[in-house]
Design a protein around this motif. Structure first.
Motif, PDB file in Angstrom:
ATOM      1  N   ASP A 161       9.105   2.189 -11.549  1.00 19.21           N
ATOM      2  CA  ASP A 161       7.983   0.550 -12.553  1.00 19.21           C
ATOM      3  C   ASP A 161       7.154   0.740 -10.341  1.00 19.21           C
ATOM      4  O   ASP A 161       6.470   0.367 -10.973  1.00 19.21           O
ATOM      5  CB  ASP A 161       8.311  -0.131 -12.529  1.00 19.21           C
ATOM      6  CG  ASP A 161       8.874  -0.330 -13.827  1.00 19.21           C
ATOM      7  OD1 ASP A 161       8.318   0.256 -14.872  1.00 19.21           O
ATOM      8  OD2 ASP A 161       9.549  -0.777 -14.451  1.00 19.21           O
ATOM      9  N   ASN A 162       8.088   1.518 -10.158  1.00 15.07           N
ATOM     10  CA  ASN A 162       6.780   1.498  -8.995  1.00 15.07           C
ATOM     11  C   ASN A 162       5.938   1.989  -8.041  1.00 15.07           C
ATOM     12  O   ASN A 162       5.501   3.482  -8.902  1.00 15.07           O
ATOM     13  CB  ASN A 162       7.860   2.021  -7.198  1.00 15.07           C
ATOM     14  CG  ASN A 162       7.608   1.588  -5.923  1.00 15.07           C
ATOM     15  OD1 ASN A 162       6.637   1.903  -5.406  1.00 15.07           O
ATOM     16  ND2 ASN A 162       8.559   0.174  -5.735  1.00 15.07           N
ATOM     17  N   PRO A 163       4.816   1.314  -7.687  1.00 12.89           N
ATOM     18  CA  PRO A 163       3.418   2.013  -7.971  1.00 12.89           C
ATOM     19  C   PRO A 163       3.067   3.254  -7.144  1.00 12.89           C
ATOM     20  O   PRO A 163       2.068   3.762  -6.476  1.00 12.89           O
ATOM     21  CB  PRO A 163       2.397   0.966  -7.704  1.00 12.89           C
ATOM     22  CG  PRO A 163       3.620  -0.677  -7.339  1.00 12.89           C
ATOM     23  CD  PRO A 163       4.580  -0.027  -7.706  1.00 12.89           C
ATOM     24  N   LEU A 164       4.225   3.088  -6.060  1.00  9.80           N
ATOM     25  CA  LEU A 164       4.094   3.930  -4.967  1.00  9.80           C
ATOM     26  C   LEU A 164       4.794   5.459  -5.438  1.00  9.80           C
ATOM     27  O   LEU A 164       4.693   6.367  -5.000  1.00  9.80           O
ATOM     28  CB  LEU A 164       4.566   3.727  -4.135  1.00  9.80           C
ATOM     29  CG  LEU A 164       4.242   2.407  -2.910  1.00  9.80           C
ATOM     30  CD1 LEU A 164       4.836   2.216  -1.830  1.00  9.80           C
ATOM     31  CD2 LEU A 164       2.353   2.276  -2.442  1.00  9.80           C
ATOM     32  N   GLY A 165       5.544   5.776  -6.686  1.00  8.07           N
ATOM     33  CA  GLY A 165       5.635   6.757  -7.077  1.00  8.07           C
ATOM     34  C   GLY A 165       7.525   7.111  -6.588  1.00  8.07           C
ATOM     35  O   GLY A 165       7.783   6.108  -6.093  1.00  8.07           O
ATOM     36  N   ILE A 166       7.079   8.040  -6.279  1.00  8.10           N
ATOM     37  CA  ILE A 166       9.198   8.834  -5.753  1.00  8.10           C
ATOM     38  C   ILE A 166       9.163   8.978  -4.048  1.00  8.10           C
ATOM     39  O   ILE A 166      10.234   9.115  -3.474  1.00  8.10           O
ATOM     40  CB  ILE A 166       9.507   9.839  -6.494  1.00  8.10           C
ATOM     41  CG1 ILE A 166       8.183  11.378  -6.765  1.00  8.10           C
ATOM     42  CG2 ILE A 166       9.365   9.480  -7.602  1.00  8.10           C
ATOM     43  CD1 ILE A 166       9.032  12.164  -7.674  1.00  8.10           C
ATOM     44  N   ARG A 167       7.761   9.194  -3.305  1.00 13.49           N
ATOM     45  CA  ARG A 167       8.199   9.133  -1.854  1.00 13.49           C
ATOM     46  C   ARG A 167       6.637   8.338  -1.482  1.00 13.49           C
ATOM     47  O   ARG A 167       5.649   8.516  -2.103  1.00 13.49           O
ATOM     48  CB  ARG A 167       7.495  10.908  -2.188  1.00 13.49           C
ATOM     49  CG  ARG A 167       9.002  11.295  -2.325  1.00 13.49           C
ATOM     50  CD  ARG A 167      10.308  11.659  -1.423  1.00 13.49           C
ATOM     51  NE  ARG A 167      10.193  12.365  -1.921  1.00 13.49           N
ATOM     52  CZ  ARG A 167      12.309  12.488  -2.340  1.00 13.49           C
ATOM     53  NH1 ARG A 167      12.180  11.627  -3.269  1.00 13.49           N
ATOM     54  NH2 ARG A 167      13.060  12.931  -2.374  1.00 13.49           N
ATOM     55  N   ALA A 168       6.620   8.129   0.052  1.00 16.07           N
ATOM     56  CA  ALA A 168       5.513   7.212   0.385  1.00 16.07           C
ATOM     57  C   ALA A 168       5.137   8.104   1.855  1.00 16.07           C
ATOM     58  O   ALA A 168       6.234   8.334   3.139  1.00 16.07           O
ATOM     59  CB  ALA A 168       5.438   6.715   0.367  1.00 16.07           C
ATOM     60  N   LEU A 169       3.803   8.277   2.216  1.00 16.23           N
ATOM     61  CA  LEU A 169       3.892   8.482   3.658  1.00 16.23           C
ATOM     62  C   LEU A 169       3.021   7.665   4.618  1.00 16.23           C
ATOM     63  O   LEU A 169       1.781   7.011   4.150  1.00 16.23           O
ATOM     64  CB  LEU A 169       2.637   9.811   3.654  1.00 16.23           C
ATOM     65  CG  LEU A 169       4.016  10.918   3.165  1.00 16.23           C
ATOM     66  CD1 LEU A 169       3.159  12.271   3.404  1.00 16.23           C
ATOM     67  CD2 LEU A 169       5.581  11.865   4.468  1.00 16.23           C
ATOM     68  N   ASN A 170       4.263   6.293   5.016  1.00 14.03           N
ATOM     69  CA  ASN A 170       2.893   5.631   6.049  1.00 14.03           C
ATOM     70  C   ASN A 170       1.520   6.255   6.522  1.00 14.03           C
ATOM     71  O   ASN A 170       2.710   7.323   7.789  1.00 14.03           O
ATOM     72  CB  ASN A 170       3.574   4.205   6.553  1.00 14.03           C
ATOM     73  CG  ASN A 170       4.648   4.061   5.693  1.00 14.03           C
ATOM     74  OD1 ASN A 170       4.690   3.865   4.330  1.00 14.03           O
ATOM     75  ND2 ASN A 170       4.896   2.416   5.718  1.00 14.03           N
ATOM     76  N   LEU A 171       0.550   6.016   6.707  1.00  7.85           N
ATOM     77  CA  LEU A 171       0.048   5.924   8.138  1.00  7.85           C
ATOM     78  C   LEU A 171      -0.399   4.958   9.291  1.00  7.85           C
ATOM     79  O   LEU A 171       0.149   4.108   8.993  1.00  7.85           O
ATOM     80  CB  LEU A 171      -1.350   6.146   7.502  1.00  7.85           C
ATOM     81  CG  LEU A 171      -1.811   6.922   5.989  1.00  7.85           C
ATOM     82  CD1 LEU A 171      -2.942   7.164   5.559  1.00  7.85           C
ATOM     83  CD2 LEU A 171      -1.118   8.270   6.802  1.00  7.85           C
ATOM     84  N   SER A 172      -0.951   5.737  10.115  1.00  6.55           N
ATOM     85  CA  SER A 172      -1.020   4.302  11.287  1.00  6.55           C
ATOM     86  C   SER A 172      -1.589   3.132  10.845  1.00  6.55           C
ATOM     87  O   SER A 172      -1.529   1.518  11.329  1.00  6.55           O
ATOM     88  CB  SER A 172      -1.228   4.633  12.306  1.00  6.55           C
ATOM     89  OG  SER A 172      -3.046   5.224  12.042  1.00  6.55           O
TER      90      SER A 172
END
Length: 218
Positions: free
Chosen positions: A160-171
């Motif tokens: 149910d997470n809207p970020l899926g299975i991986r995320a890359l944070n930006l500055s």
């Protein structure tokens, strides 16, 4: 004519030996290319060589709506946007709704993406990857809650997470390149500012990108 000549002529006339699987793949590629031509040269692509069969996701099993999710097939040169590929490079094109990834080893892919809902939510410019999150959780920002008070205050990692299975944070605070568990969003103006990819694509991008990889949004 000798028996050998007869055999040679027979083989020449029969053409190349194409397996059923290979023939099906060729036929599908031709069909996708024809469909792309019909819709003005726009569709999904992950490589220069072929359209992505696995990336076409219909709105329903009965009524596919390709025109509602469109990403450009246009290839680009990294030299037009970056000084080097020492730490790879990522270009997010919010008009074409694609992410270009160049690797220092010669790797190049183009992925269909979701883009922000409106111009007000769209941020452009240079940034970089600051954090890699393998199982991201999610909290809505204050502006998201203002637009939609019904949003949950917290969503743990999972389907149910809207970020899926991986995320890359930006500055930039609250801006990310991430996967999505809602595949209907890809190719659409559907995010609150982030760039979303199919989960299978963010896996590849995540696996190659490093903290410090430069990112340009245009």
């Amino acid at each position: 004519m000798s028996d050998k000549d007869i055999t040679r002529d027979t083989n020449r006339g029969s053409g190349p030996d194409i397996s059923r699987r290979a023939f099906t793949r060729v036929a599908f590629t031709v069909a996708v290319a024809s469909a792309t031509t019909v819709i003005g040269g726009r569709g999904f692509a992950s490589t220069e060589e072929e359209a992505l069969a696995n990336d076409f996701v219909p709105d329903s099993q009965d009524t596919p709506m390709l025109l509602r999710r469109i990403s450009s097939l246009k290839m680009r040169k990294w030299e037009d946007y970056f000084d080097s590929l020492n730490n790879d490079a990522i270009l997010c094109d919010t008009n074409d709704r694609v992410l270009h990834y160049w690797g220092a080893d010669g790797f190049y892919r183009v992925y269909p993406t979701s883009v922000p809902l409106s111009e007000e939510m769209t941020r452009r410019g240079r940034t970089s990857v600051t954090l890699k999150r393998p199982d991201p959780d999610w909290r809505p920002t204050a502006s998201m809650l203002k637009r939609n008070p019904a949003l949950p205050p917290y969503v743990e990692p999972g389907p149910d997470n809207p970020l899926g299975i991986r995320a890359l944070n930006l500055s930039w605070p609250a801006y990310r390149i991430h996967g999505t568990n809602d595949i209907r969003k890809i190719g659409r103006q559907s995010s609150s500012g982030c760039i979303g990819l199919f989960n299978e694509h963010i896996l590849e991008v995540y696996g190659r990108a490093a903290v410090g990889t430069p990112v340009l949004l245009i």
